[in-house]
Design a protein around this motif. Structure first.
Motif, PDB file in Angstrom:
ATOM      1  N   ALA A 163     -13.772  14.813 -11.892  1.00  0.00           N
ATOM      2  CA  ALA A 163     -14.617  13.627 -11.765  1.00  0.00           C
ATOM      3  C   ALA A 163     -15.871  13.781 -12.623  1.00  0.00           C
ATOM      4  CB  ALA A 163     -14.994  13.402 -10.308  1.00  0.00           C
ATOM      5  N   ARG A 164     -16.397  14.991 -12.660  1.00  0.00           N
ATOM      6  CA  ARG A 164     -17.610  15.255 -13.434  1.00  0.00           C
ATOM      7  C   ARG A 164     -17.309  15.312 -14.935  1.00  0.00           C
ATOM      8  NH1 ARG A 164     -19.274  19.098 -10.387  1.00  0.00           N
ATOM      9  NH2 ARG A 164     -18.217  20.799 -11.457  1.00  0.00           N
ATOM     10  N   ALA A 165     -16.233  15.997 -15.319  1.00  0.00           N
ATOM     11  CA  ALA A 165     -15.965  16.225 -16.742  1.00  0.00           C
ATOM     12  C   ALA A 165     -15.219  15.076 -17.416  1.00  0.00           C
ATOM     13  CB  ALA A 165     -15.155  17.515 -16.915  1.00  0.00           C
ATOM     14  N   ALA A 166     -14.375  14.372 -16.657  1.00  0.00           N
ATOM     15  CA  ALA A 166     -13.588  13.287 -17.246  1.00  0.00           C
ATOM     16  C   ALA A 166     -14.148  11.913 -16.916  1.00  0.00           C
ATOM     17  CB  ALA A 166     -12.136  13.373 -16.774  1.00  0.00           C
ATOM     18  N   GLY A 167     -15.075  11.857 -15.958  1.00  0.00           N
ATOM     19  CA  GLY A 167     -15.683  10.579 -15.613  1.00  0.00           C
ATOM     20  C   GLY A 167     -14.727   9.613 -14.942  1.00  0.00           C
ATOM     21  N   VAL A 168     -13.797  10.151 -14.131  1.00  0.00           N
ATOM     22  CA  VAL A 168     -12.862   9.291 -13.410  1.00  0.00           C
ATOM     23  C   VAL A 168     -13.016   9.511 -11.910  1.00  0.00           C
ATOM     24  CG1 VAL A 168     -11.154   9.176 -15.253  1.00  0.00           C
ATOM     25  CG2 VAL A 168     -11.019  11.018 -13.590  1.00  0.00           C
ATOM     26  N   ASP A 169     -12.779   8.453 -11.145  1.00  0.00           N
ATOM     27  CA  ASP A 169     -12.758   8.588  -9.699  1.00  0.00           C
ATOM     28  C   ASP A 169     -11.410   9.182  -9.294  1.00  0.00           C
ATOM     29  OD1 ASP A 169     -15.277   7.502  -9.277  1.00  0.00           O
ATOM     30  OD2 ASP A 169     -14.500   5.447  -9.243  1.00  0.00           O
ATOM     31  N   MET A 170     -11.461  10.296  -8.610  1.00  0.00           N
ATOM     32  CA  MET A 170     -10.236  10.952  -8.181  1.00  0.00           C
ATOM     33  C   MET A 170     -10.203  11.041  -6.669  1.00  0.00           C
ATOM     34  SD  MET A 170      -9.450  13.835 -11.009  1.00  0.00           S
ATOM     35  CE  MET A 170      -7.726  13.598 -10.651  1.00  0.00           C
ATOM     36  N   SER A 171      -9.004  11.007  -6.119  1.00  0.00           N
ATOM     37  CA  SER A 171      -8.843  11.182  -4.683  1.00  0.00           C
ATOM     38  C   SER A 171      -7.658  12.098  -4.434  1.00  0.00           C
ATOM     39  CB  SER A 171      -8.648   9.830  -3.982  1.00  0.00           C
ATOM     40  OG  SER A 171      -7.532   9.139  -4.511  1.00  0.00           O
ATOM     41  N   LEU A 172      -7.500  12.502  -3.185  1.00  0.00           N
ATOM     42  CA  LEU A 172      -6.485  13.472  -2.814  1.00  0.00           C
ATOM     43  C   LEU A 172      -5.486  12.842  -1.863  1.00  0.00           C
ATOM     44  CD1 LEU A 172      -9.053  16.304  -2.074  1.00  0.00           C
ATOM     45  CD2 LEU A 172      -7.578  16.190  -4.083  1.00  0.00           C
ATOM     46  N   LYS A 173      -4.217  13.089  -2.112  1.00  0.00           N
ATOM     47  CA  LYS A 173      -3.172  12.714  -1.169  1.00  0.00           C
ATOM     48  C   LYS A 173      -2.717  13.990  -0.478  1.00  0.00           C
ATOM     49  CE  LYS A 173       1.526  10.936  -0.794  1.00  0.00           C
ATOM     50  NZ  LYS A 173       2.763  10.629  -1.536  1.00  0.00           N
ATOM     51  N   TRP A 174      -2.782  13.981   0.845  1.00  0.00           N
ATOM     52  CA  TRP A 174      -2.388  15.198   1.573  1.00  0.00           C
ATOM     53  C   TRP A 174      -0.934  15.525   1.307  1.00  0.00           C
ATOM     54  CZ3 TRP A 174       1.115  16.973   5.087  1.00  0.00           C
ATOM     55  CH2 TRP A 174       0.803  18.158   5.738  1.00  0.00           C
ATOM     56  N   PRO A 175      -0.596  16.821   1.070  1.00  0.00           N
ATOM     57  CA  PRO A 175      -1.532  17.936   1.075  1.00  0.00           C
ATOM     58  C   PRO A 175      -2.029  18.361  -0.301  1.00  0.00           C
ATOM     59  CG  PRO A 175       0.700  18.765   1.160  1.00  0.00           C
ATOM     60  CD  PRO A 175       0.811  17.260   1.115  1.00  0.00           C
ATOM     61  N   ASN A 176      -1.366  17.922  -1.384  1.00  0.00           N
ATOM     62  CA  ASN A 176      -1.678  18.595  -2.656  1.00  0.00           C
ATOM     63  C   ASN A 176      -1.533  17.726  -3.898  1.00  0.00           C
ATOM     64  OD1 ASN A 176       1.082  18.347  -2.712  1.00  0.00           O
ATOM     65  ND2 ASN A 176       1.457  20.409  -3.473  1.00  0.00           N
ATOM     66  N   ASP A 177      -1.679  16.421  -3.773  1.00  0.00           N
ATOM     67  CA  ASP A 177      -1.580  15.553  -4.948  1.00  0.00           C
ATOM     68  C   ASP A 177      -2.962  15.062  -5.372  1.00  0.00           C
ATOM     69  OD1 ASP A 177       1.135  15.813  -4.957  1.00  0.00           O
ATOM     70  OD2 ASP A 177       1.562  13.822  -4.143  1.00  0.00           O
ATOM     71  N   LEU A 178      -3.151  14.935  -6.687  1.00  0.00           N
ATOM     72  CA  LEU A 178      -4.376  14.380  -7.254  1.00  0.00           C
ATOM     73  C   LEU A 178      -4.080  12.958  -7.719  1.00  0.00           C
ATOM     74  CD1 LEU A 178      -5.262  17.539  -9.333  1.00  0.00           C
ATOM     75  CD2 LEU A 178      -6.639  16.669  -7.450  1.00  0.00           C
ATOM     76  N   LEU A 179      -4.891  12.000  -7.267  1.00  0.00           N
ATOM     77  CA  LEU A 179      -4.654  10.597  -7.557  1.00  0.00           C
ATOM     78  C   LEU A 179      -5.761  10.010  -8.421  1.00  0.00           C
ATOM     79  CD1 LEU A 179      -3.684   9.346  -3.957  1.00  0.00           C
ATOM     80  CD2 LEU A 179      -2.163  10.272  -5.720  1.00  0.00           C
ATOM     81  N   VAL A 180      -5.374   9.057  -9.275  1.00  0.00           N
ATOM     82  CA  VAL A 180      -6.343   8.276 -10.047  1.00  0.00           C
ATOM     83  C   VAL A 180      -5.969   6.800  -9.908  1.00  0.00           C
ATOM     84  CG1 VAL A 180      -6.902  10.064 -11.746  1.00  0.00           C
ATOM     85  CG2 VAL A 180      -4.965   8.516 -12.162  1.00  0.00           C
ATOM     86  N   ASN A 181      -6.903   5.932 -10.261  1.00  0.00           N
ATOM     87  CA  ASN A 181      -6.637   4.499 -10.270  1.00  0.00           C
ATOM     88  C   ASN A 181      -6.397   4.043 -11.707  1.00  0.00           C
ATOM     89  OD1 ASN A 181      -6.904   3.902  -7.462  1.00  0.00           O
ATOM     90  ND2 ASN A 181      -9.119   4.170  -7.674  1.00  0.00           N
ATOM     91  N   VAL A 182      -5.230   3.455 -11.938  1.00  0.00           N
ATOM     92  CA  VAL A 182      -4.828   3.009 -13.266  1.00  0.00           C
ATOM     93  C   VAL A 182      -4.804   1.481 -13.287  1.00  0.00           C
ATOM     94  CG1 VAL A 182      -2.940   2.994 -14.943  1.00  0.00           C
ATOM     95  CG2 VAL A 182      -3.476   5.086 -13.680  1.00  0.00           C
ATOM     96  N   PRO A 183      -5.456   0.847 -14.260  1.00  0.00           N
ATOM     97  CA  PRO A 183      -5.420  -0.613 -14.339  1.00  0.00           C
ATOM     98  C   PRO A 183      -3.988  -1.122 -14.491  1.00  0.00           C
ATOM     99  CG  PRO A 183      -7.100   0.284 -15.810  1.00  0.00           C
ATOM    100  CD  PRO A 183      -6.285   1.432 -15.330  1.00  0.00           C
ATOM    101  N   GLY A 184      -3.651  -2.123 -13.698  1.00  0.00           N
ATOM    102  CA  GLY A 184      -2.320  -2.716 -13.762  1.00  0.00           C
ATOM    103  C   GLY A 184      -2.410  -4.220 -13.713  1.00  0.00           C
ATOM    104  N   PRO A 185      -1.267  -4.920 -13.803  1.00  0.00           N
ATOM    105  CA  PRO A 185      -1.276  -6.386 -13.807  1.00  0.00           C
ATOM    106  C   PRO A 185      -1.870  -6.987 -12.543  1.00  0.00           C
ATOM    107  CG  PRO A 185       0.976  -5.495 -13.815  1.00  0.00           C
ATOM    108  CD  PRO A 185       0.063  -4.361 -13.992  1.00  0.00           C
ATOM    109  N   GLY A 186      -1.732  -6.275 -11.427  1.00  0.00           N
ATOM    110  CA  GLY A 186      -2.272  -6.789 -10.170  1.00  0.00           C
ATOM    111  C   GLY A 186      -3.585  -6.152  -9.772  1.00  0.00           C
ATOM    112  N   GLY A 187      -4.239  -5.489 -10.715  1.00  0.00           N
ATOM    113  CA  GLY A 187      -5.481  -4.779 -10.402  1.00  0.00           C
ATOM    114  C   GLY A 187      -5.255  -3.278 -10.472  1.00  0.00           C
ATOM    115  N   LYS A 188      -6.146  -2.524  -9.878  1.00  0.00           N
ATOM    116  CA  LYS A 188      -6.053  -1.064  -9.909  1.00  0.00           C
ATOM    117  C   LYS A 188      -4.852  -0.591  -9.089  1.00  0.00           C
ATOM    118  CE  LYS A 188     -10.002   0.064 -12.081  1.00  0.00           C
ATOM    119  NZ  LYS A 188     -10.138   0.985 -13.213  1.00  0.00           N
TER     120      LYS A 188
END
Length: 295
Positions: free
Chosen positions: A126-151
């Motif tokens: 989040a600090r180095a790439a400037g993206v909002d990241m979140s976690l899916k339990w237990p071990n996935d890293l998620l990002v929001n990607v622009p799509g036709p219906g929004g993020k």
């Protein structure tokens, strides 16, 4: 995954490290200079052009290596995720690395290592790439990607922790950095580039993740592995996209559980309030599917 050929030429299987100018090789010398310091956690850093699995390679040498060994691959041909899933991507399109840790904490606390790595990776990226990241339990890293219906919430990384030798744990991280839309292995995958990251330069991204991991690991081990005392449990819950969602947990033994994910307990398990009204159940292993967003 079937490799594709982008505008800069073939991105996979080429003998030249500069065949795709958008994907330069990592700088081993600069990374060692930045990360291998006296008193630091990281004791060695090696980069190989290609391997089957950095986790397997590092685990096979765990008995002869000190804590803090880092192995990075420019390309992984047999990368592994949880539940024996495979992880592959074009050469130099991501960060594929494993670290050897030898934590002096109670064995019961080791389940927190992949969650700790998730917090460290999300914080550093989040600090180095400037993206909002979140976690899916237990071990996935998620990002929001622009799509036709929004993020759209997409998986951009995964973590796999495995015991190695008598006292070691190898933690592997796979992260999609510059994957283009036509290179995604599945439609639910993402990358930092597709999430409009301000930087996809892999050298500072890797430095940021390893420095963040060193900090969180130091706090956790200093607290004897207690996730509450070092702030890890609170940090994971704050960044966990699974909490507050209606989920289906596909559990060992072909059992499934549906309900609302309400907490992460002291053992790192996901606590689910059952939809059938039969109380709460703590899930320690299984595949979690997000059914509905928060709210």
């Amino acid at each position: 995954m079937t490799p594709s050929h982008g505008p800069s030429g073939p991105s996979h299987g080429s003998p030249s490290p500069w065949s795709d100018l958008d994907r330069p090789p990592l700088n081993t010398t600069a990374l060692r200079r930045a990360l291998l310091r006296p008193g630091a956690l990281w004791t060695s850093l090696d980069i190989v052009p290609e391997t089957g699995s950095t986790n397997s390679d590092l685990a096979s040498r765990a008995g002869s290596l000190p804590e803090g060994a880092v192995l990075v691959a420019e390309e992984q041909t047999a990368g592994r995720g949880r539940l024996d899933r495979t992880w592959s991507a074009p050469a130099r399109s991501g960060l594929f690395f494993s670290v050897l840790l030898k934590p002096r904490v109670p064995v019961a606390r080791l389940a927190w290592l992949p969650l700790l790595t998730g917090v460290a990776a999300a914080t550093g990226l989040a600090r180095a790439a400037g993206v909002d990241m979140s976690l899916k339990w237990p071990n996935d890293l998620l990002v929001n990607v622009p799509g036709p219906g929004g993020k759209e919430e997409r998986k951009t990384g995964g973590i796999l922790a495995e015991r190695a030798g008598d006292d070691g744990v190898v933690v592997g991280v796979g992260l999609n950095v510059t994957l283009r839309a036509d290179e995604l292995p599945v439609p639910t995958a993402g990358s930092l580039a597709l999430a409009d990251a301000v930087s996809t330069d892999r050298d500072p991204l890797l430095r940021a993740v390893l420095r963040s991991l060193e900090q969180w690991y130091g706090r956790w081990t200093a607290a004897g592995g207690d996730p509450a005392a070092c702030g890890l449990q609170e940090a994971y819950a704050a960044g966990c996209a699974t909490l507050g969602r209606t989920v289906r947990a596909e559990l060992p033994g072909a059992r499934a559980l549906t309900g609302e994910a309400v907490a992460i307990d002291g053992d790192g398990r996901l606590v689910v309030a059952r939809a059938d009204g039969a109380g709460r159940e703590a899930v320690g292993a299984g595949d979690i599917i997000h059914l509905r967003p928060v709210g």
